[in-house]
Design an enzyme around this catalytic site. Structure first.
Site, mmCIF file in Angstrom:
data_model
loop_
_atom_site.group_PDB
_atom_site.id
_atom_site.type_symbol
_atom_site.label_atom_id
_atom_site.label_comp_id
_atom_site.label_asym_id
_atom_site.label_seq_id
_atom_site.Cartn_x
_atom_site.Cartn_y
_atom_site.Cartn_z
ATOM 1 N N HIS A 1 74.775 51.276 61.726
ATOM 2 C CA HIS A 1 75.162 50.671 60.361
ATOM 3 C C HIS A 1 73.824 49.204 60.922
ATOM 4 O O HIS A 1 73.610 48.566 61.644
ATOM 5 C CB HIS A 1 76.277 50.688 61.115
ATOM 6 C CG HIS A 1 76.766 49.497 60.229
ATOM 7 N ND1 HIS A 1 78.015 49.710 59.045
ATOM 8 C CD2 HIS A 1 76.978 47.670 60.191
ATOM 9 C CE1 HIS A 1 78.096 48.798 58.894
ATOM 10 N NE2 HIS A 1 77.875 47.431 59.213
ATOM 11 N N ASP B 1 92.112 47.438 57.549
ATOM 12 C CA ASP B 1 91.029 46.290 57.923
ATOM 13 C C ASP B 1 90.605 46.132 56.549
ATOM 14 O O ASP B 1 90.415 45.207 56.010
ATOM 15 C CB ASP B 1 89.521 47.444 57.764
ATOM 16 C CG ASP B 1 88.041 46.774 57.920
ATOM 17 O OD1 ASP B 1 87.884 45.559 57.860
ATOM 18 O OD2 ASP B 1 87.555 47.074 56.987
ATOM 19 N N ARG C 1 91.026 38.524 54.906
ATOM 20 C CA ARG C 1 90.492 36.737 54.712
ATOM 21 C C ARG C 1 89.590 35.743 53.959
ATOM 22 O O ARG C 1 88.723 35.023 54.233
ATOM 23 C CB ARG C 1 89.745 37.565 56.033
ATOM 24 C CG ARG C 1 90.255 37.458 57.407
ATOM 25 C CD ARG C 1 89.617 38.825 58.346
ATOM 26 N NE ARG C 1 88.118 39.011 58.544
ATOM 27 C CZ ARG C 1 86.465 39.568 58.717
ATOM 28 N NH1 ARG C 1 87.190 41.061 58.623
ATOM 29 N NH2 ARG C 1 86.476 38.686 59.020
ATOM 30 N N SER D 1 86.266 44.524 62.506
ATOM 31 C CA SER D 1 86.694 45.393 60.786
ATOM 32 C C SER D 1 85.518 46.347 60.908
ATOM 33 O O SER D 1 85.091 47.555 60.620
ATOM 34 C CB SER D 1 86.130 44.043 59.933
ATOM 35 O OG SER D 1 85.988 44.777 59.143
ATOM 36 N N LYS E 1 85.255 50.943 60.939
ATOM 37 C CA LYS E 1 84.933 51.588 60.258
ATOM 38 C C LYS E 1 84.103 52.642 60.329
ATOM 39 O O LYS E 1 83.784 53.705 60.630
ATOM 40 C CB LYS E 1 84.409 50.540 58.965
ATOM 41 C CG LYS E 1 85.450 50.407 58.225
ATOM 42 C CD LYS E 1 84.559 49.508 57.316
ATOM 43 C CE LYS E 1 84.171 47.952 57.737
ATOM 44 N NZ LYS E 1 84.587 47.045 56.399
HETATM 45 N N1 URA Z 1 81.772 43.211 57.015
HETATM 46 C C1 URA Z 1 82.169 44.304 57.483
HETATM 47 O O1 URA Z 1 83.005 45.100 57.424
HETATM 48 N N2 URA Z 1 83.793 43.283 58.099
HETATM 49 C C2 URA Z 1 83.560 41.455 57.774
HETATM 50 O O2 URA Z 1 84.918 41.670 58.658
HETATM 51 C C3 URA Z 1 82.428 41.243 57.354
HETATM 52 C C4 URA Z 1 80.898 42.135 56.950
#
Ligand code: URA
Ligand code: CA
Length: 433
Positions: free
Chosen positions: A82, A161, A168, A183, A187
């Site tokens: 990632h 999320d 947010r 977050s 994923k």
């Molecule tokens: N990328 C994400 O997937 N989540 C965040 O909170 C910030 C950047």
């Protein structure tokens, strides 16, 4: 349990229990906890932080808020990579075939999304016929057979999320390390990764602008991963200037092909070898990082990495001939060189602004509805530290419009020259975990 008590607890700097975190995420996902209470809690977290245990619990609560992908039918250790996002980042296109050539299974779920250029799927769609609309069983079969397949995002992954990130975004609480780290990690884990290799970008073109912030985020994610049973490591890499030379979809596919052939840009090649070594090592296909790197260099020089890319393209309907003949990729109508206006050294190539210039040409989506032009983009000829003579080409613009004065001006404004010698930035700052 009452949400208001939990908000007050966190506001006062106390620790939330596993059950409390579970209650919050479940309630927020099924709408029994309203946005106003959740935004108060995220603000409390923003100021008071979360300890390691709370971060791991938050991550797993978000993983379990929706579907999870089961990759257990794929043999071997599924290592996912990632990147926290940068400009002209072609690493996924290179790393997939590169590590697959060594038998590391890459089961990639990818998206389109917004940005300077398209996502991995958009880029791959520059190859005629290539598609990601495959069934789950077909996806699993392809990974077992070829060690590499890419599928579009499907199912209801981490709905907590999605909701929380949107909240947010409008409540000033994006920039919180525990919230960002959980977050991102939720994923990756929901998508089925056994092990995770993170590329945390740092510098002007990155989400985290300073090395200190990047290090803190990297450590937070590595700790979460390891605390929930996924071997995780992170590299902190430079994003003060775009990675490689190409920024654009088809242009990056060509750059990936060059790199798999051993003729790519030095920085992109080095980053892929570093990340790739960790992936091969995490997958148990080498006993040391040095051995992993040697094996990667070997599949580049003996052509197996390129062969793996061809097989992958063909297996998902793509024309494998683009690998030997990149002129079969979409081509822009016009090319323009941008000549240097003076002698000197390149001191800055402001990555996010260069990315925006590529988006103005049509290489990326400004809104979800925008249509990408796969042929267009920018190919740099110079990087930070290079010497340039007046009149020499700094870069080539690939465009389907003839009138692009605004793009040229943006590029001139964001390539900064110096009369003094400039040293090139460090590419890999740290390897953590
Ligand atoms: N990328 C994400 O997937 N989540 C965040 O909170 C910030 C950047
Ligand atoms: Ca690139």
């Amino acid at each position: 349990m009452r949400m208001v008590d939990l908000i007050e607890k966190k506001r006062d700097g106390k620790e939330l229990t596993s059950e409390e975190i579970q209650f919050i995420i479940e309630g927020y996902t099924n709408n029994t906890i309203p946005d106003y209470q959740m935004s108060a809690l995220t603000m409390a977290i923003y100021f008071q932080g979360m300890n390691e245990r709370e971060r791991a619990d938050l991550t797993m609560a978000m993983v379990h808020s929706g579907d999870t992908i089961d990759l257990s039918a794929i043999e071997g250790v599924k290592v996912d990579k990632h990147s926290t996002g940068g400009v002209g980042d072609t690493t996924t296109l290179v790393l997939g075939p590169l590590v697959a050539a060594l038998g590391v299974p890459v089961a990639k779920m990818s998206g389109r999304g917004l940005g300077h250029t398209g996502g991995t799927i958009d880029k791959l769609e520059a190859v005629k016929g290539f598609h990601v609309e495959i069934e789950n069983d077909e996806f699993i079969r392809l990974v077992n057979e070829n060690k590499l397949a890419v599928i579009g995002q499907s199912g209801n992954l981490t709905p907590a999320d999605k909701k929380l990130y949107a909240l947010r975004d409008v409540t000033g609480t994006v920039n919180s390390i525990p919230l960002i780290a959980s977050s991102i990690m939720s994923k990756k884990i929901a998508a089925g990764a056994d092990a995770i290799c993170l590329d945390v970008k740092t510098g002007a073109g990155a989400f985290m602008k300073t090395i200190e912030d990047s290090r803190e985020l990297a450590k937070a994610m590595v700790n979460i991963g390891n605390n929930v049973g996924r071997k995780t490591m992170a590299v902190i890499s430079d994003m003060s200037q775009p990675l490689g030379y190409a920024i654009g979809n088809a242009l990056e596919v060509k750059e990936a092909i060059d790199t798999l052939r051993g003729e790519g840009p030095d920085d992109l090649t080095e980053l892929c070898l570093t990340l790739g070594s960790h992936m091969v090592y995490l997958a148990g296909k080498a006993t040391t990082l040095e051995e992993a790197r040697e094996k990667l260099l070997e599949v580049i020089s003996n052509g197996k990495a390129l062969e793996s890319f061809k097989t992958f393209l063909q297996s998902q309907g793509g024309d494998p001939e683009v690998v030997d003949n990149p002129s079969k990729l979409p081509q822009a109508k016009y090319t323009f060189d941008l000549p240097s206006l003076e002698d000197g050294y390149i001191s800055e190539i402001i990555a996010d602004e260069i990315g925006t210039a590529a988006m103005m040409l049509g290489a990326g989506r400004a809104t979800k509805e925008s249509i990408i032009d796969l042929a267009v983009g920018i190919v740099l000829h110079k990087k930070i530290g290079d010497e340039v003579k007046k009149g020499e080409s700094l870069l080539t613009i690939y465009s389907n419009q003839e009138e692009i004065e605004d793009v040229k001006q943006k590029l001139y404004d964001n390539i900064i020259m110096s009369k003094q010698k400039v040293t090139a930035p460090i590419l890999i700052h740290e390897e953590i975990g």
